[in-house]
Structure formats: C-alpha cells, structure tokens
Scaffold this motif. Structure first.
Motif, PDB file in Angstrom:
ATOM      1  N   LYS A 142       0.832  -1.211   0.000  1.00 59.10           N
ATOM      2  CA  LYS A 142       0.000   0.000   0.000  1.00 59.10           C
ATOM      3  C   LYS A 142       0.866   1.260   0.000  1.00 59.10           C
ATOM      4  CE  LYS A 142      -3.984  -2.024   0.226  1.00 59.10           C
ATOM      5  NZ  LYS A 142      -5.124  -1.758  -0.637  1.00 59.10           N
ATOM      6  N   GLN A 143       2.030   1.184   0.662  1.00 60.46           N
ATOM      7  CA  GLN A 143       2.952   2.333   0.684  1.00 60.46           C
ATOM      8  C   GLN A 143       3.470   2.620  -0.722  1.00 60.46           C
ATOM      9  OE1 GLN A 143       3.808   4.316   3.227  1.00 60.46           O
ATOM     10  NE2 GLN A 143       5.496   5.437   2.303  1.00 60.46           N
ATOM     11  N   LYS A 144       3.811   1.567  -1.457  1.00 62.56           N
ATOM     12  CA  LYS A 144       4.285   1.749  -2.834  1.00 62.56           C
ATOM     13  C   LYS A 144       3.200   2.336  -3.717  1.00 62.56           C
ATOM     14  CE  LYS A 144       7.809  -1.842  -2.842  1.00 62.56           C
ATOM     15  NZ  LYS A 144       8.234  -3.144  -3.381  1.00 62.56           N
ATOM     16  N   ALA A 145       1.959   1.857  -3.539  1.00 70.29           N
ATOM     17  CA  ALA A 145       0.845   2.372  -4.341  1.00 70.29           C
ATOM     18  C   ALA A 145       0.564   3.844  -3.998  1.00 70.29           C
ATOM     19  CB  ALA A 145      -0.396   1.528  -4.113  1.00 70.29           C
ATOM     20  N   MET A 146       0.667   4.180  -2.710  1.00 72.69           N
ATOM     21  CA  MET A 146       0.449   5.568  -2.295  1.00 72.69           C
ATOM     22  C   MET A 146       1.549   6.466  -2.865  1.00 72.69           C
ATOM     23  SD  MET A 146       1.359   8.138   0.055  1.00 72.69           S
ATOM     24  CE  MET A 146       2.494   7.200   1.008  1.00 72.69           C
ATOM     25  N   ALA A 147       2.803   5.995  -2.852  1.00 71.70           N
ATOM     26  CA  ALA A 147       3.913   6.765  -3.407  1.00 71.70           C
ATOM     27  C   ALA A 147       3.718   6.975  -4.911  1.00 71.70           C
ATOM     28  CB  ALA A 147       5.235   6.063  -3.132  1.00 71.70           C
ATOM     29  N   LYS A 148       3.209   5.950  -5.573  1.00 73.14           N
ATOM     30  CA  LYS A 148       2.941   6.071  -7.007  1.00 73.14           C
ATOM     31  C   LYS A 148       1.842   7.106  -7.260  1.00 73.14           C
ATOM     32  CE  LYS A 148       2.359   3.129 -11.029  1.00 73.14           C
ATOM     33  NZ  LYS A 148       2.239   1.750 -11.505  1.00 73.14           N
ATOM     34  N   ALA A 149       0.824   7.128  -6.403  1.00 73.28           N
ATOM     35  CA  ALA A 149      -0.253   8.106  -6.544  1.00 73.28           C
ATOM     36  C   ALA A 149       0.281   9.525  -6.318  1.00 73.28           C
ATOM     37  CB  ALA A 149      -1.372   7.802  -5.560  1.00 73.28           C
ATOM     38  N   VAL A 150       1.195   9.688  -5.353  1.00 71.76           N
ATOM     39  CA  VAL A 150       1.783  11.011  -5.098  1.00 71.76           C
ATOM     40  C   VAL A 150       2.603  11.460  -6.303  1.00 71.76           C
ATOM     41  CG1 VAL A 150       3.486  12.244  -3.694  1.00 71.76           C
ATOM     42  CG2 VAL A 150       1.773  10.814  -2.587  1.00 71.76           C
ATOM     43  N   ARG A 151       3.417  10.563  -6.852  1.00 75.38           N
ATOM     44  CA  ARG A 151       4.224  10.914  -8.028  1.00 75.38           C
ATOM     45  C   ARG A 151       3.328  11.247  -9.220  1.00 75.38           C
ATOM     46  NH1 ARG A 151       7.321   6.583  -6.011  1.00 75.38           N
ATOM     47  NH2 ARG A 151       6.473   5.171  -7.573  1.00 75.38           N
ATOM     48  N   ARG A 152       2.239  10.528  -9.358  1.00 77.52           N
ATOM     49  CA  ARG A 152       1.297  10.784 -10.451  1.00 77.52           C
ATOM     50  C   ARG A 152       0.634  12.163 -10.268  1.00 77.52           C
ATOM     51  NH1 ARG A 152      -2.489   5.781 -11.706  1.00 77.52           N
ATOM     52  NH2 ARG A 152      -0.494   4.917 -12.343  1.00 77.52           N
ATOM     53  N   ALA A 153       0.247  12.484  -9.029  1.00 78.08           N
ATOM     54  CA  ALA A 153      -0.383  13.793  -8.754  1.00 78.08           C
ATOM     55  C   ALA A 153       0.601  14.921  -9.038  1.00 78.08           C
ATOM     56  CB  ALA A 153      -0.858  13.844  -7.313  1.00 78.08           C
ATOM     57  N   ARG A 154       1.881  14.696  -8.727  1.00 77.08           N
ATOM     58  CA  ARG A 154       2.896  15.706  -9.027  1.00 77.08           C
ATOM     59  C   ARG A 154       3.076  15.867 -10.529  1.00 77.08           C
ATOM     60  NH1 ARG A 154       7.253  13.804  -4.482  1.00 77.08           N
ATOM     61  NH2 ARG A 154       6.278  14.877  -2.733  1.00 77.08           N
ATOM     62  N   ALA A 155       3.032  14.755 -11.260  1.00 72.81           N
ATOM     63  CA  ALA A 155       3.199  14.810 -12.710  1.00 72.81           C
ATOM     64  C   ALA A 155       2.051  15.577 -13.370  1.00 72.81           C
ATOM     65  CB  ALA A 155       3.283  13.396 -13.281  1.00 72.81           C
ATOM     66  N   PHE A 156       0.846  15.427 -12.843  1.00 73.49           N
ATOM     67  CA  PHE A 156      -0.303  16.143 -13.382  1.00 73.49           C
ATOM     68  C   PHE A 156      -0.391  17.583 -12.877  1.00 73.49           C
ATOM     69  CE2 PHE A 156      -2.315  11.844 -14.035  1.00 73.49           C
ATOM     70  CZ  PHE A 156      -2.304  11.922 -15.414  1.00 73.49           C
ATOM     71  N   GLY A 157       0.482  17.955 -11.952  1.00 71.85           N
ATOM     72  CA  GLY A 157       0.479  19.313 -11.426  1.00 71.85           C
ATOM     73  C   GLY A 157      -0.555  19.550 -10.341  1.00 71.85           C
ATOM     74  N   LEU A 158      -1.097  18.491  -9.779  1.00 70.71           N
ATOM     75  CA  LEU A 158      -2.080  18.643  -8.722  1.00 70.71           C
ATOM     76  C   LEU A 158      -1.435  18.808  -7.346  1.00 70.71           C
ATOM     77  CD1 LEU A 158      -4.539  15.843  -9.872  1.00 70.71           C
ATOM     78  CD2 LEU A 158      -4.770  18.298 -10.214  1.00 70.71           C
ATOM     79  N   LEU A 159      -0.178  18.390  -7.239  1.00 70.21           N
ATOM     80  CA  LEU A 159       0.519  18.417  -5.956  1.00 70.21           C
ATOM     81  C   LEU A 159       1.910  19.005  -6.159  1.00 70.21           C
ATOM     82  CD1 LEU A 159      -0.019  17.478  -3.042  1.00 70.21           C
ATOM     83  CD2 LEU A 159       1.022  15.312  -3.626  1.00 70.21           C
TER      84      LEU A 159
END
Length: 176
Positions: A142-159
C-alpha cells in the motif's frame, strides 16, 4: 488623558451621590470629592490590572502547560524535557492515527486517489517528501501504491513537489 476622564466621572458620581443621599436622608450630606476620586482611581487601577491579565493570557496555548488539574507542581512540569515528552506523545498519537488509515484495507487501491491531493498530503511531511512506511503505518504494498499516486499527482500538477497541499497550510490567525 486618564485624569480628565476621572474628573468627568467624579463630577457625575458626586451629582448622583448628592441627589440620592438627599432623597434618602433628607439632609444635604454630600460625599467628599476626594473620596470619590479615590474610588474612581481604585476602579481605574482594577480595570488596568484586568486588561493586563487579558494581554498576558493572549500567549499561544502551545507555550502554556495545563496546570488546572493539578494542585502541586513538580519541577519537571516546567522543564524543557516535559515539552519534549509531550511532543513525543503527540507524535505517537499521530502514528496510531495513521496506522488506522483506510488505505490499509484490501478493497482500497491508493493509486486511484492521485486526483485528491488533500488526501495524499497526509502522507507527506512539511517539505513535500513522502513519509516512511514506519511513520505512515501502511503496509509495504500500500505504501508503494500511495507513493505512485503522489508521483502521479505531481506529474499532473495537482501536488507541489516541495510542499503539501494548500489545504494543509495553517490559516491566518491560527497557532502552529
């Protein structure tokens, strides 16, 4: 400035004292002007001390220990070690709260939450770095999936890559 208000109040009080005493006793017994000034001065000093107490109580609650439940105090209560101890307890409470995260359930996939930066910000520190799984309390997968979601949000400019979401910032007037 302050004496002028005393004189105005004293004159008003002497008038009311003299009229009320004449009504009650029927005699012309007026209170002396000097005693009226003394009473007004005492009242002014009492108001000033109350205002000073209110200013002193405006200290941030973070720096004030809660001694209301205790009748005697230990020197430890006033020490820096006590402050560190309470910070440690607060950190432990936060870790316990994070371990009860809904991301740990089998039905939830953290990767789909990339479009909710305010939810992901809970798993970032103040400088925007992803917290370790020992801090977040998530299982490894779950930690890896959450980290992937954070990286994805950064890539889209949401975070932001250097900070949490704006909703996590302290509001004006609130204490840190």
């Amino acid at each position: 400035m302050f004496a002028g208000t005393f004189k105005k109040q004293a004159c008003a009080i002497t008038r009311t004292f003299s009229t009320s005493s004449m009504k009650l006793t029927g005699k012309n017994n007026e209170y002396s002007l000097s005693s009226t000034f003394m009473n007004l001065k005492k009242q002014g000093e009492a108001l000033d001390s109350e205002r000073q107490k209110q200013r002193e109580s405006a200290v941030m609650q973070m720096f004030v220990n809660d001694f209301s439940k205790q009748s005697t105090y230990d020197p430890f209560d006033f020490s820096i070690a006590n402050t560190r101890y309470h910070r440690k307890l607060q950190k432990i409470r936060k870790e316990e709260e994070m371990k009860q995260s809904s991301f740990n359930s089998e039905e939830v996939n953290p990767e789909i939450f990339y479009c909710m930066p305010q939810l992901l910000s809970k798993y970032l520190n103040n400088s925007g770095q992803i917290q370790h799984h020992t801090v977040t309390g998530l299982k490894t997968r779950k930690q890896k999936a959450m980290a992937k979601a954070v990286r994805r949000a950064r890539a889209f400019g949401l975070l932001s890559p250097v900070a949490r979401d704006v909703s996590m910032f302290p509001r004006r007037g609130s204490s840190l």
